[in-house]
Enzyme design. Sequence first.
Site, PDB file in Angstrom:
ATOM      1  N   LYS A  13       0.828  -1.213   0.000  1.00 59.30           N
ATOM      2  CA  LYS A  13       0.000   0.000   0.000  1.00 59.30           C
ATOM      3  C   LYS A  13       0.863   1.264   0.000  1.00 59.30           C
ATOM      4  CE  LYS A  13      -2.405  -1.131   3.698  1.00 59.30           C
ATOM      5  NZ  LYS A  13      -1.913  -2.497   4.022  1.00 59.30           N
ATOM      6  N   ARG A 127      11.890  -6.487   4.781  1.00 64.43           N
ATOM      7  CA  ARG A 127      11.843  -5.023   4.625  1.00 64.43           C
ATOM      8  C   ARG A 127      12.836  -4.333   5.562  1.00 64.43           C
ATOM      9  NH1 ARG A 127       6.280  -1.885   4.814  1.00 64.43           N
ATOM     10  NH2 ARG A 127       5.990  -2.952   6.809  1.00 64.43           N
ATOM     11  N   ARG A 171      -0.287  -9.387  12.845  1.00 66.37           N
ATOM     12  CA  ARG A 171      -0.874  -8.399  11.924  1.00 66.37           C
ATOM     13  C   ARG A 171      -1.782  -9.072  10.899  1.00 66.37           C
ATOM     14  NH1 ARG A 171       4.447  -5.799   9.938  1.00 66.37           N
ATOM     15  NH2 ARG A 171       3.255  -4.414   8.578  1.00 66.37           N
TER      16      ARG A 171
HETATM   17  P1  ADP Z   1       0.930  -2.262   7.412  1.00 65.11           P
HETATM   18  O1  ADP Z   1      -0.223  -1.853   6.569  1.00 65.11           O
HETATM   19  O2  ADP Z   1       2.015  -2.885   6.593  1.00 65.11           O
HETATM   20  O3  ADP Z   1       0.555  -3.078   8.613  1.00 65.11           O
HETATM   21  P2  ADP Z   1       1.145   0.437   8.512  1.00 65.11           P
HETATM   22  O4  ADP Z   1       2.354   1.291   8.519  1.00 65.11           O
HETATM   23  O5  ADP Z   1      -0.045   0.876   7.745  1.00 65.11           O
HETATM   24  O6  ADP Z   1       1.665  -0.983   8.016  1.00 65.11           O
HETATM   25  O7  ADP Z   1       0.658   0.203  10.013  1.00 65.11           O
HETATM   26  C1  ADP Z   1       1.546  -0.170  11.029  1.00 65.11           C
HETATM   27  C2  ADP Z   1       0.807  -0.273  12.370  1.00 65.11           C
HETATM   28  O8  ADP Z   1       0.278   1.010  12.730  1.00 65.11           O
HETATM   29  C3  ADP Z   1      -0.395  -1.197  12.400  1.00 65.11           C
HETATM   30  O9  ADP Z   1      -0.032  -2.548  12.620  1.00 65.11           O
HETATM   31  C4  ADP Z   1      -1.177  -0.605  13.572  1.00 65.11           C
HETATM   32  O10 ADP Z   1      -0.605  -0.983  14.811  1.00 65.11           O
HETATM   33  C5  ADP Z   1      -0.971   0.877  13.412  1.00 65.11           C
HETATM   34  N1  ADP Z   1      -2.044   1.496  12.599  1.00 65.11           N
HETATM   35  C6  ADP Z   1      -1.909   2.080  11.386  1.00 65.11           C
HETATM   36  N2  ADP Z   1      -3.101   2.521  10.936  1.00 65.11           N
HETATM   37  C7  ADP Z   1      -4.007   2.203  11.897  1.00 65.11           C
HETATM   38  C8  ADP Z   1      -5.408   2.377  12.033  1.00 65.11           C
HETATM   39  N3  ADP Z   1      -6.148   2.952  11.072  1.00 65.11           N
HETATM   40  N4  ADP Z   1      -6.008   1.926  13.161  1.00 65.11           N
HETATM   41  C9  ADP Z   1      -5.308   1.339  14.140  1.00 65.11           C
HETATM   42  N5  ADP Z   1      -3.980   1.138  14.074  1.00 65.11           N
HETATM   43  C10 ADP Z   1      -3.326   1.565  12.961  1.00 65.11           C
END
Ligand code: ADP
Length: 213
Positions: A13, A127, A171
């Site tokens: 993403k 990564r 995750r």
């Molecule tokens: P990925 O999509 O690869 O898991 P992100 O950088 O989008 O990586 O997210 C990393 C972490 O940040 C998530 O595992 C979560 O803990 C937190 N996070 C990100 N966006 C949200 C959200 N909308 N709601 C709750 N936690 C979030």
Amino acid sequence: MNIVLLGPPGAGKGTQAKLLREYFGLWHISTGDLLRKSIADGTKLGSQAKEFIEKGDLVPDNLVVELLKERLAQPGIEKGFILDGFPRNDAQAGILDAMLKKQAIVIDYVLYLEADEPIIIQRLSGRRVCKNCQQNYHVTNMPSQKDGICDTCSGLLYQRPDDREEAIKNRLLVYLRDTKGLVDYYKKQGKLLKVDANFDAPIVFDGLKKVLL
Ligand code: ADP
Ligand code: ZN
């Protein structure tokens, strides 16, 4: 044009969001990046979010919503945005709808990046991220020229704590339990565009352009 990116962790993403930003001149809003920045800046919100992120759990909705609200209130948002990492559960989808309605903004498309679990695990576990400029690398798919050093800024590369094996597994579970249902939510609204994200980034991006244009 306002776009939401949906898909499992490791679907790419963030990478596709950057390509979309450059190609269409849209804003890239990543709740993951906003949270990591809060942690790096040592804010109270960051310290509250830290343990959830490191375990691979979702951060409580109110904290993420606070960050997103701030970001959506900044000028320039009317040019269009790519929302990456939000919403991640039903409650967040409802909050987003209400927030956008107030600002008379609509989501035009929800791009659903689909990737298979072995590919996801390979991508996430390999990564590496630049501490300084956040540029992403991969130990085999996209290595830096010098081991452990960023090509663009010479910053040190590190592994995100949530890219360790235990956190990755969590995750994926969290995605299946809390997030995946949003695919149907947006399908019912006629906004969902599905793209196969099992390929290298430029090929996936071609797929995105094909469904968008
Ligand atoms: P990925 O999509 O690869 O898991 P992100 O950088 O989008 O990586 O997210 C990393 C972490 O940040 C998530 O595992 C979560 O803990 C937190 N996070 C990100 N966006 C949200 C959200 N909308 N709601 C709750 N936690 C979030
Ligand atoms: Zn760098």
